[in-house]
Each structure stands twice: as C-alpha cells, then as structure tokens.
Design an enzyme around this catalytic site. Structure first.
Site, PDB file in Angstrom:
ATOM      1  N   CYS B  34       2.909  -4.030   9.160  1.00 29.61           N
ATOM      2  CA  CYS B  34       4.096  -4.118   8.317  1.00 29.61           C
ATOM      3  C   CYS B  34       4.740  -2.759   8.141  1.00 29.61           C
ATOM      4  O   CYS B  34       5.797  -2.636   7.530  1.00 29.61           O
ATOM      5  CB  CYS B  34       3.752  -4.695   6.958  1.00 29.61           C
ATOM      6  N   ASP B  36       3.378  -0.027   6.512  1.00 29.02           N
ATOM      7  CA  ASP B  36       2.896   0.864   5.463  1.00 29.02           C
ATOM      8  C   ASP B  36       1.473   0.573   4.993  1.00 29.02           C
ATOM      9  O   ASP B  36       1.092  -0.566   4.776  1.00 29.02           O
ATOM     10  CB  ASP B  36       3.838   0.946   4.255  1.00 29.02           C
ATOM     11  N   CYS B  59       7.089   4.845   5.304  1.00 27.73           N
ATOM     12  CA  CYS B  59       8.401   5.467   5.277  1.00 27.73           C
ATOM     13  C   CYS B  59       8.489   6.488   4.146  1.00 27.73           C
ATOM     14  O   CYS B  59       7.550   6.685   3.381  1.00 27.73           O
ATOM     15  CB  CYS B  59       9.472   4.399   5.126  1.00 27.73           C
ATOM     16  N   CYS B 103       7.408  -0.494  -1.926  1.00 33.40           N
ATOM     17  CA  CYS B 103       6.610   0.738  -1.795  1.00 33.40           C
ATOM     18  C   CYS B 103       5.978   1.099  -3.132  1.00 33.40           C
ATOM     19  O   CYS B 103       4.823   1.547  -3.187  1.00 33.40           O
ATOM     20  CB  CYS B 103       7.471   1.897  -1.314  1.00 33.40           C
TER      21      CYS B 103
END
Lengths: 396, 143
Positions: B34, B36, B59, B103
């Site tokens: 995915c 991360d 990211c 995130c």
C-alpha cells in the site's frame, strides 16, 4: 542548481514558439471567422499552421483538426470510431493495459455503454507484440488504439507494423502519439495510422493546444457542437495564438530532431547507468526501444513521493509512479502492467530530459539520487528487513 | 503547496528516526504494497516513555506523521500516550491533505501496537477495547 527533468509532464515553451504567438495576441487578435482584415489575417495564420503541421506529420492539411489538447484528441478519436462501429454493430475495441488515462477512461465509459474492450498485455519490456494485436482482432472489432510511446516508461511501440495489420484487416487504427511527436520521427503515412493525437506542450509549444490527425475517409464525429470551425467537427473560436505557436514549436522540434536525439541518447544512457549503479534498482521498460529523454527506475525499499520531495529540495524536478504522488490508491498502472509488484512500483522515479539538460546536470542528478535513496533506505523498515535477511529482495 | 510548513519541517528534519536495540515495545502497521509501513520502538521505565524511535517507509506525510507522533509521546506516561489520536497528530502538523489523513491514523496505531507489545511481553493486563482497530478510515488500500 535548478534542474528540470520532467519534460514528459510538460515542457518549457521555446523562444520561437513564444515569438510566433505574440503578434496574434497583440495586433492580429481578430476572430478567424470575421470578414475584416485582422480576422482574415488570423484565419490565414491558422491555415498556414495547419499546412505546417501537416507537413511535419506527412499528411494533407485537410486531415488536421485542432483541439484543446491530447486528451480531447484521444476522446474524439475513440468516440468517433466507436460511434461508427456501433452503426455497423461492431462494438469491440482493442487497446493496451498501459495507455494514458485519456484513452483508458474513455474506453471504460464505452464499456458501460455496451462496448467490449480487450486490453493487451505489454510484456515485461513494455512493448506490445504486433501478433498480439492480430490475434485479438475479431469480425466485430471497430478500433485498435495503441499509444506510440509510453508516457511513463518511454517505450516505443511497433506502430507501423500494428498499423499494417489493422489496414489489412480493415480496422480503424488510432495512436496516442502525445509523447512521440517531436521526439522521434513520426510519419502518419509510413506508420499506417488512421488517427493520431498530439499535444503541443509536450514539444515546447503552449498548453491547451492539441491536434488530431484523421486520415481522409475515416469517420469523425463531434465532441463539441458549435460553429463551423474545423470543418464543422470541432466548434469554438480557434485558439489562434496557441495554434500558431504549436505549429512553430513542432516545426522546430522536427527539424532539430536528429541533432537533439544525438545529444539526448548518450545523456539518457549515462543517467540510466549511473542510477542502476545503486544496488537493488531496476530500469522500467526496454533499454533500446525507448524515447531519447526517458529514464524510469525503481528503487527497492523506498517510496516515490518522499524521493521526489527530497529531490525537489535539491533543485531537481522529477516524477514518480507511486500512489502517493497521484492521489489515487494504487501505484502506476503502467508499472503494474509490466509486472512490477505494488511495493516496487511505489519506489519509482521518472526523469524525462530535454536537450537543454547538460552532462553536468546528469552528474548532479546521479549524485543526489544516490544520496536521497540512501537516506530514505536508512529510515525504511522495509529496507532494514531486507538487509537483515528477514525478507528477500525483489530486485536483485 | 501540498503540505503545510510544519509537515515539511518534520519531513525534511524528522525527529526520533532510528531504532532502539533493547526496545521494551515494538509496533508496526501498514503494508509495503500500500506504500506505507511504520515501525515504532519504545523504551519504557516506570510506565513512562523514556525514549522513542521510528522507521517509516512511505510518503512525506507518513514520515512527518511518525516524527510528530513520536515527539508527542516522548517522556509521557503510557496512559497519556494511549489517548493520542490521529486527529491530534494531524492538527499538530497544521493539517494534512484529505487523502493523506490515513498517515496520521497509521502513526496513532503504530504507537498503540508498540504499547500493546510491551504489555504482552511483560504480562501486564490491559483492556482489549483500548487496542481495538479504530473505526475511522484505515482502508485506504485494499490489498
């Protein structure tokens, strides 16, 4: 150092193109449909631009249609062929898995409207085999659309051969040549193409100007209804300054072509070799059959968006196929199509050069990419697991 | 700009990057497929987080979220670290773009996983409810 290495996204306008368009904004701003002289002078400029572009592509001026860009050209070409096919109850379209979204999303919409779409595999090197096209053609196939060169990995497709097959089977053949025209020699007659899309801002022309070549005798329908511009096939007052600049940019790009590829190919290969010296990295797409300025490499254990942000901080503008850079959920469909696993596709870097790039810049890019990849790998739990042997490297 | 100044600062100069060799708790969330993965290492003494380190594959906002979240729990009692929400992390970063909010969720969950790992290793009883996968959007990636 400021280095622009994202010419596949867009290019800086050439001085020639800018100079060419200025008079058509300042003095000769008339509407080409108007009768008075500044209107007619503008009409004359559009006429000449059409002639010049036709000459660059190897066709007749009457086969050139101006649009708002590559996406519109793709949409109009595909929709026209589909409409014509449907009239004859031919509702099968062949394309490839790694087309630009202007093609793929148009096809997706047509699928919902009852068309059947076959997307061919592009193999590990990112090149379609013409035999695959031949085998996929059915009696009800109304269109084959295969891109000339891929926008992410730069691989050049055997367009002339595919065109020959389509011509023999009497199937309309369209190619999205947005990345190719102005970068490699393209001639619509030699390439046996029925329809071809181009976009001016990919060869140092302005944004917002596209061209659709449609071979005489091939059916074309409107996306945009309106006045009688473009022989009634695309309504709307012509973007005169844009069209004039597009023609100037194309003429310049085509005449500079042999010289610019001679300069670009060694730079590209130096960049590829320099980056592949980083352990556990791999080139995406065939090394030979690729655009003179395209470099696309995956680095294992890192993610592309953070790579781009750190390169930007070093003055380097580049691109990636990671999901995070697109705002979508999946990494690049192109990298998935050539068989890269998701976790590898997230770590891709595309550098697309123009002949303004220098050898000194290439050295700088190689050094900075090495530094940034090392830095990101050092904070990556994925890289740690690979280094400690808890996981196996995908890229050897 | 895509990211706030705070996000860029924590991305460019991440705090608490690294590992702790004799960590008392380690937590990992995410999936490389995915795009991360976050791993959090905790050093705990008397129920207080004495030290925290992180490793992140992801990211800019994933790295910034890890950095900010570790700063927010460093030196704090476990009870307080457990109340850290993804919303608080995102707010401390002066906001994240909508498609990057996951995130901050990963950061919250990585910390909870590390604390749970510490409890499990030491046979400390805890309320399972505290560690239930939060109801908020996690599934930005269906692989």
């Amino acid at each position: 150092m400021k280095i622009y290495a994202d010419n596949a996204a867009t290019t800086k306008m050439s001085k020639t193109a800018i100079q060419a368009m200025l008079p058509y904004m300042e003095e000769i701003f008339g509407n080409p449909s108007s009768l008075y002289s500044i209107g007619q002078t503008a009409a004359e400029a559009v006429f000449k631009a059409r002639e010049s572009i036709a000459e660059c592509l190897g066709c007749m001026p009457a086969e050139i249609y101006f649009t708002s860009g590559g996406s519109e050209s793709d949409n109009q070409a595909i929709r026209s062929a589909a409409e014509f096919g449907a009239k004859k109850n031919k509702k099968h379209i062949i394309s490839t898995a790694f087309e630009h979204h202007a093609v793929l999303h148009t096809l997706k919409k047509l699928q919902k409207e009852g068309f059947e779409v076959t997307l061919l595999d592009v193999n590990e090197n990112g090149i379609v085999n013409p035999e695959q096209v031949e085998q996929a053609i059915r009696p009800d196939t109304c269109l084959v659309t295969v891109m000339y060169a891929n926008n992410e990995i730069g691989t050049i497709q055997p367009i002339a051969k595919i065109g020959e097959i389509c011509r023999a089977k009497k199937v309309t053949f369209h190619t999205d040549a947005v990345q190719a025209v102005g970068h490699i020699p393209v001639n619509v007659k030699n390439d046996n193409v029925d329809m071809l899309s181009i976009s001016a801002h990919k060869f140092h022309g302005p944004k917002g100007v596209g061209v659709l070549y449609v071979r005489k005798g091939i059916y074309l329908s409107n996306l945009i209804e309106g006045g009688s511009q473009e022989r009634g096939k695309r309504g709307g007052t012509e973007n005169v300054p844009g069209i004039v600049a597009a023609a100037a940019a194309l003429k310049e790009a085509v005449s500079d072509l042999p010289e610019s590829s001679q300069k670009l190919v060694p730079l590209r290969d130096k960049l590829i070799d320099g980056l592949l010296a980083i352990p556990h990295s791999v080139l995406n797409g065939d090394k030979e059959q690729r655009l003179p300025g395209n470099v696309n490499i995956c680095f294992e254990g890192i993610e592309g968006e953070s790579l781009l942000l750190l390169l930007d901080a070093k003055g380097i503008s580049a691109s990636s196929g990671s999901a995070c850079t697109s705002g979508s959920l999946d990494p690049s469909h192109v990298l998935l199509a050539i068989g890269r696993p998701h976790e590898i596709a997230h770590g891709s870097l595309r550098l697309s050069l123009s002949d303004e790039n220098t050898e000194e810049e290439i050295d700088y890019i190689i050094q900075e990419v090495k530094n940034v990849v090392n830095y990101l790998r050092n904070m990556s739990p994925v890289w740690r697991d690979l280094q400690e042997g808890k996981k196996n490297y995908v890229i050897q | 700009m895509l990211y706030s100044e705070v996000v860029m600062d924590h991305f460019m100069n991440p705090r608490n990057v690294g590992t702790i060799a004799d960590a008392d708790g380690v937590g990992e969330v995410g999936n490389a497929k995915c795009g991360d993965i976050m791993r959090i290492y905790l050093k705990i003494k008397n129920d207080v987080i004495e030290d925290v380190k992180f490793e992140t594959f992801g990211c800019g906002s994933a790295i910034a979220s890890s950095s900010m979240a570790t700063e927010m729990i460093k030196g704090k009692p476990l009870s307080q670290a457990l109340t850290l929400t993804n919303k608080a992390v995102a707010e401390a970063l002066d906001g994240l773009p909508a498609h990057k909010l996951h995130c901050s969720v990963l950061a919250e969950e990585a910390i909870k996983n590390a604390i749970k790992n510490y409890y499990d290793k030491n046979g400390i009883e805890y309320n399972e409810e505290q560690f239930k996968e939060s109801a908020h959007e996690h599934g930005h990636c269906d692989i």
